[in-house]
Write an enzyme that holds these catalytic residues in place. Structure first.
Site, short mmCIF file in Angstrom:
data_model
loop_
_atom_site.label_atom_id
_atom_site.label_comp_id
_atom_site.label_asym_id
_atom_site.label_seq_id
_atom_site.Cartn_x
_atom_site.Cartn_y
_atom_site.Cartn_z
N GLU A 138 -10.23 -1.47 5.08
CA GLU A 138 -9.03 -1.54 5.93
C GLU A 138 -9.40 -1.35 7.39
OE1 GLU A 138 -4.59 0.51 6.38
OE2 GLU A 138 -6.07 1.41 5.04
N GLN A 183 0.84 -1.21 0.00
CA GLN A 183 0.00 0.00 0.00
C GLN A 183 0.87 1.25 0.00
OE1 GLN A 183 -2.22 0.67 3.61
NE2 GLN A 183 -3.83 1.78 2.56
#
Length: 409
Positions: free
Chosen positions: A246, A128
């Site tokens: 997330e 990420q």
């Protein structure tokens, strides 16, 4: 949601237990039980993902047409709890749990056909690229530039706190494609091949001694415009959608198992007066408080998951769940460190299954470590878990979101 387990649910539980008994090797169980953070040993995690994929269980929360499972919420809970009890290593969340749902929601048919099957098999392993040295919880302040150049964007800048960047072969990034309007505007969501020329990775050493996080530098990196997810200059929309995944998810089963195992360890571990630690009023009260809170978290999580399964927007619920789950985990790891006693004060990462290389540490030639394995793991989990209230948007930011969205302040 109906919390009573039906005969079908119990049969599914037995099916899951049989699968775990047959497929979880001693090495995989060790990697799961001795993991020092939410990011497990990379090789063990990818091997377990391969095994799950063969069974069709690598991404059960995905839509069935993309390789998910047609499970009830109860079955999802059973699978999560039984996997944790069995000591299965967790899977890296960046691909399966984070960017894949965004690809399903915003991707073109070509992007879905290319990325989703390869994420499932582990052929594509994502990291990420959100935070930057000057843009952490205030993510919209990011400045990594992506300059339009024909069929490509040319990217220059850096990302920081990038977990498993050295293992990943792709990275999903937020980049700045325009500097006009509000800072949330002009951000684009890009999928970048990590083998592209101009990318440099520098490991960062965490307080636990592990090299799991990294800083990634981009020097005139060319990325095809076909790798844009969603629309150019509208990456903030994709980013917010991804952050729901997330910050959300089902953390309660894992935390419940942590509480249960901690109670069992405290029953064997001597307390300050020489009696079992679990009989110490202060420790017992703190542990009971944490375990009760995990039961509350479970109800809130599955209420939210149920709403999402019906196509409803969870709204600020993901912020609430992120706060509760990370602070509960911190509470439990602090209790585990207290329970570990003197053996938990010794730095002995060789007795654990860390998520990355250990910097500047030489293990004893005979492999000796003080205390039980869980006592060696306790301090590393404690240190790593301090980051839980910071990553994915600090808990202070989440409380601000709740104040605005839920309370209208």
């Amino acid at each position: 949601m109906d919390y009573d387990w039906s005969a079908a649910d119990l049969a599914f539980r037995d099916e899951v237990r049989g699968f775990l008994d047959a497929k979880l090797t001693p090495e995989l169980r060790r990697a799961g039980r001795l993991a020092t953070s939410v990011y497990p040993d990379h090789e063990a995690s990818t091997e377990w993902q391969r095994i799950l994929h063969e069974r069709g269980w690598a991404a059960p929360h995905w839509p069935v047409e993309h390789g998910g499972c047609d499970w009830s919420l109860t079955q999802h809970y059973i699978f999560s709890r039984e996997s944790t009890l069995a000591g299965a290593p967790t899977l890296s969340p960046m691909g399966i749990r984070m960017v894949a749902p965004a690809i399903i929601a915003f991707g073109t048919p070509e992007q879905k056909a290319f990325y989703l099957p390869r994420i499932l098999t582990g052929e594509i392993f994502f990291c990420q690229g959100y935070s930057e040295p000057e843009a952490g919880s205030d993510l919209a302040s990011l400045s990594m530039a992506a300059v339009d150049d024909g069929d490509d964007f040319v990217c220059t800048g850096s990302k920081i706190w990038t977990t498993h960047a050295t293992e990943a072969n792709w990275i999903f990034c937020l980049v700045r494609t325009s500097r006009t309007g509000k800072k949330q505007q002009g951000i684009t969501f890009l999928l970048i091949d990590m083998t592209t020329p101009g990318i440099e990775i520098r490991p960062l050493v965490m307080t636990s001694g592990e090299q799991v996080q990294n800083q990634v530098f981009f020097d005139n990196v060319r990325v095809p415009k076909s790798n844009v997810l969603g629309r150019v200059d509208d990456g903030w929309t994709v980013a917010k959608y991804l952050l729901v995944h997330e910050r959300g998810g089902a953390a309660a089963p894992m935390l419940q198992v942590m509480g249960q195992e901690l109670a069992e360890a405290a029953a064997r571990q001597p307390g300050p007066d020489g009696n079992p630690l679990i009989d110490d009023p202060s420790f017992a009260t703190r542990l009971a408080d944490a375990r009760i809170r995990t039961e509350v978290l479970e109800v809130l999580e599955y209420r939210t998951i149920s709403a999402m399964a019906q196509g409803k927007d969870p709204g600020p619920a993901s912020s609430m769940l992120k706060i509760l789950a990370t602070e509960l985990s911190q509470q439990l790891t602090e209790l585990a460190l207290d329970a570990a006693g003197p053996a938990g004060r010794v730095y002995q990462p060789h007795a654990t299954a860390p998520g990355g290389p250990i910097a500047e540490f030489a293990a004893p030639a005979d492999g000796y470590h003080s205390g039980a394995d869980w006592q060696a793991v306790a301090p590393l989990r404690y240190f790593n878990d301090r980051a839980g209230s910071i990553y994915a948007g600090s808990n202070e930011i989440q409380r601000n979101i709740l104040a605005k969205a839920a309370l209208g302040l």
